[in-house]
Write an enzyme that holds these catalytic residues in place. Sequence first.
Site, short mmCIF file in Angstrom:
data_model
loop_
_atom_site.label_atom_id
_atom_site.label_comp_id
_atom_site.label_asym_id
_atom_site.label_seq_id
_atom_site.Cartn_x
_atom_site.Cartn_y
_atom_site.Cartn_z
N GLY A 20 23.47 41.16 45.11
CA GLY A 20 23.00 39.55 46.03
C GLY A 20 22.65 38.71 45.42
N PHE A 23 24.09 33.64 42.69
CA PHE A 23 24.46 32.33 43.22
C PHE A 23 25.41 31.60 42.56
CE2 PHE A 23 23.71 28.09 44.40
CZ PHE A 23 24.19 27.98 45.94
N GLY A 24 26.68 31.96 43.50
CA GLY A 24 28.13 31.19 42.80
C GLY A 24 28.97 32.51 43.17
N SER A 28 29.65 39.15 45.28
CA SER A 28 28.45 39.42 45.34
C SER A 28 26.96 39.14 46.60
CB SER A 28 27.35 39.28 43.57
OG SER A 28 26.19 39.00 43.37
N ASN A 110 30.43 39.23 29.66
CA ASN A 110 29.88 38.26 29.29
C ASN A 110 28.81 38.44 28.15
OD1 ASN A 110 29.52 38.60 33.69
ND2 ASN A 110 30.09 36.60 31.48
N HIS A 137 17.85 38.02 35.67
CA HIS A 137 18.66 39.11 36.01
C HIS A 137 19.13 39.54 34.60
CE1 HIS A 137 21.97 38.48 38.18
NE2 HIS A 137 22.49 39.11 37.86
N GLU A 174 27.51 31.81 28.82
CA GLU A 174 28.04 33.21 29.11
C GLU A 174 29.32 34.17 28.88
OE1 GLU A 174 27.19 33.34 33.23
OE2 GLU A 174 25.29 32.62 32.25
N HIS A 248 32.96 31.80 36.59
CA HIS A 248 33.79 31.41 34.90
C HIS A 248 34.97 31.40 35.08
CE1 HIS A 248 29.90 34.60 34.00
NE2 HIS A 248 29.31 34.08 33.83
N CYS A 365 36.04 41.51 34.08
CA CYS A 365 34.43 41.00 33.28
C CYS A 365 33.90 42.46 32.56
CB CYS A 365 34.19 41.00 35.18
SG CYS A 365 34.47 39.36 35.69
#
Length: 441
Positions: A20, A23-24, A28, A110, A137, A174, A248, A365
């Site tokens: 997790g 954030f966003g 996750s 990314n 991270h 990104e 994204h 992704c």
Amino acid sequence: MKAIEANFDGLVGLTHHYAGLSFGNEASTRNQHQPSNPRLAAKQGLLKMKVLADRGFFQGVIPPHERPNLPLLRQLGFSGRDAQVLAQAAKTSPRLLSAVSSASAMWVANAATVSPSADSADGRVHFTVANLNNKFHRAMEAPQTAQLLRAIFRDPQRFAVHDALPQVVLFGDEGAANHNRLGAEAGERSLQLFVYGRDDNGGIAPERYPARQTLQASQAVARLHQLDERHTLFVQQNPQVIDQGVFHNDVIAVSNREVLFCHQQAFVDQPALLATLQRRVPGFTAIEVPTSRVSVADAVSTYLFNSQLLTREDSAMLLVLPEESRQHAGVWDYLNEQVEQGGPLRELLSFDLCESMHNGGGPACLRLRVVLTPQEQQALNLAVMMNDRLFTTLNSWVDRHYRDRLTQADLADPQLLIEGRDALDELTQLLDLGNVYTFQQ
């Protein structure tokens, strides 16, 4: 032979877990602390690569990063033998240990932004490694990503791999997840569409979740890639959808050649953007999904737009989707209507990528798109290209090295670190990567 668009998928790493950290990214956050299955995650990704390779697509593999990131923990003051460093981090800062163990580099959309040689003034394929500075991270990924890309695209006469932009807020970048390219043929000069979330000089911005891509970063990448301003466009993602979990642009739009498949609420002043693309892209076609058919919430939960829109050998288009899109009646009905109408979409293909999806990453992704001429195809490291032999080899490698259950508590296990190093040491030989990892065997 003509230039083709290749897909290079990230191979899921041994420390794939649900922390997790992003954030966003609502998936996750929702699945935080659930047990993961790294072995299944890697095999699901490999199967997608193999099926597409069998369909005639030029499909490659990008290796995982070394995790946990022990050098970074030492830089942050943890000391002693490797096992002691892990134990100290687990005791005093378990969330930090989770961050430096993240397998998020698997989402290679990314990894970098890519411009083909047809668009660049010097006639080379350009990569700019994403700095990903919005999340700790992910920000640590840039140096190793650059090494891996240089180990794959190793001919400097044909490929230019630029280091990441400065790690400052102004240049939040990104990668290809916020970049599209629109044109009739892969090998012809096309319009590069950079999508940003915020302009640090002002303007509208999301209120709930961060806008990770800045206009200033996109402009810097365009300069590094030596792009013609007449064939470059910068547009803003709708901040209202960012606040609904569209972290994204590739969660709300995807393009292929002259087709843009997007949600009705994807961009700021979308009617004006579509009119501009109609003027500037020959044969431009928009598949604009109305909110009345698919809500933004449903687009996020199914990852409808985090799909791969690919051109088959017969020039028809194939949409590669997560299984979640097929299971949603409204989304699946809409897509089948598009196929039946005889428009650009002619085929739907879904994959079970639940391990990646639970952490917030769908088919798009997992892949980096790279347009390559025949000469450029031969110049790259062909050991990473998917075929029957490599598929069998990598599945066997996964079976030998990956665990089938992992929790955050397991990250402190020194044996996991050893398993990862052994696996990556073997992988460097399998994929002819050279010395791309920092550890000593």
